[in-house]
Design a protein around this motif. Sequence first.
Motif, PDB file in Angstrom:
ATOM      1  N   GLN A  92       4.657  13.316   4.375  1.00 25.22           N
ATOM      2  CA  GLN A  92       5.483  12.156   4.059  1.00 25.22           C
ATOM      3  C   GLN A  92       4.641  11.114   3.339  1.00 25.22           C
ATOM      4  O   GLN A  92       3.468  10.922   3.653  1.00 25.22           O
ATOM      5  N   ILE A  93       5.264  10.422   2.386  1.00 22.05           N
ATOM      6  CA  ILE A  93       4.608   9.325   1.689  1.00 22.05           C
ATOM      7  C   ILE A  93       5.199   8.035   2.228  1.00 22.05           C
ATOM      8  O   ILE A  93       6.417   7.890   2.308  1.00 22.05           O
ATOM      9  N   SER A 105       0.837  -1.198   0.000  1.00 18.41           N
ATOM     10  CA  SER A 105       0.000   0.000   0.000  1.00 18.41           C
ATOM     11  C   SER A 105       0.868   1.243   0.000  1.00 18.41           C
ATOM     12  O   SER A 105       2.070   1.185   0.224  1.00 18.41           O
ATOM     13  N   ALA A 106       0.211   2.374  -0.256  1.00 17.03           N
ATOM     14  CA  ALA A 106       0.876   3.673  -0.201  1.00 17.03           C
ATOM     15  C   ALA A 106      -0.089   4.653   0.440  1.00 17.03           C
ATOM     16  O   ALA A 106      -1.297   4.573   0.225  1.00 17.03           O
ATOM     17  N   ARG A 107       0.440   5.563   1.249  1.00 17.79           N
ATOM     18  CA  ARG A 107      -0.394   6.597   1.850  1.00 17.79           C
ATOM     19  C   ARG A 107       0.476   7.800   2.164  1.00 17.79           C
ATOM     20  O   ARG A 107       1.703   7.694   2.232  1.00 17.79           O
ATOM     21  N   HIS A 108      -0.169   8.936   2.318  1.00 17.40           N
ATOM     22  CA  HIS A 108       0.575  10.124   2.708  1.00 17.40           C
ATOM     23  C   HIS A 108      -0.040  10.697   3.963  1.00 17.40           C
ATOM     24  O   HIS A 108      -1.242  10.590   4.212  1.00 17.40           O
ATOM     25  N   ASP A 109       0.826  11.275   4.796  1.00 17.55           N
ATOM     26  CA  ASP A 109       0.379  11.861   6.050  1.00 17.55           C
ATOM     27  C   ASP A 109       1.419  12.877   6.496  1.00 17.55           C
ATOM     28  O   ASP A 109       2.613  12.557   6.568  1.00 17.55           O
ATOM     29  N   MET A 110       0.962  14.088   6.741  1.00 22.87           N
ATOM     30  CA  MET A 110       1.832  15.137   7.280  1.00 22.87           C
ATOM     31  C   MET A 110       3.098  15.362   6.438  1.00 22.87           C
ATOM     32  O   MET A 110       4.198  15.448   6.956  1.00 22.87           O
ATOM     33  N   GLN A 160       0.270   8.978  -7.975  1.00 23.50           N
ATOM     34  CA  GLN A 160      -1.058   9.136  -7.396  1.00 23.50           C
ATOM     35  C   GLN A 160      -0.974   9.868  -6.054  1.00 23.50           C
ATOM     36  O   GLN A 160      -1.752  10.791  -5.796  1.00 23.50           O
ATOM     37  N   GLN A 161      -0.030   9.488  -5.220  1.00 29.11           N
ATOM     38  CA  GLN A 161       0.111  10.126  -3.914  1.00 29.11           C
ATOM     39  C   GLN A 161       0.514  11.594  -4.065  1.00 29.11           C
ATOM     40  O   GLN A 161       0.009  12.462  -3.348  1.00 29.11           O
ATOM     41  N   LEU A 162       1.405  11.894  -5.004  1.00 24.10           N
ATOM     42  CA  LEU A 162       1.815  13.282  -5.227  1.00 24.10           C
ATOM     43  C   LEU A 162       0.656  14.120  -5.764  1.00 24.10           C
ATOM     44  O   LEU A 162       0.496  15.282  -5.387  1.00 24.10           O
ATOM     45  N   ALA A 163      -0.167  13.532  -6.629  1.00 21.57           N
ATOM     46  CA  ALA A 163      -1.331  14.254  -7.151  1.00 21.57           C
ATOM     47  C   ALA A 163      -2.304  14.576  -6.021  1.00 21.57           C
ATOM     48  O   ALA A 163      -2.860  15.677  -5.967  1.00 21.57           O
TER      49      ALA A 163
END
Length: 78
Positions: free
Chosen positions: A20-21, A13-18, A60-63
């Motif tokens: 950071q990815i 999986s991938a996620r971003h928070d505060m 996707q996370q950067l978008a």
Amino acid sequence: MKTYDIEVQRLKSARHDMGQIEFSVDALVLPRPARDDGVASSRISLPVEHARTLLMLLKQQLAELDKLQPRSRRSGRA
């Protein structure tokens, strides 16, 4: 500096928070023997299929992060 060979076996999986990815992966991590060339660095290896998936997830996370920025900061000007 300790160096490692890191073999990514599965992307989970991938996620971003505060700002950071974070990627969840199954990986094999082994100590890397020191070389005589004096350059200490770790190495990540992954199959081409995983590299393509990782690239798509990162885009996707950067978008998603860009959507959170105010319009004035999305223009690409620093």
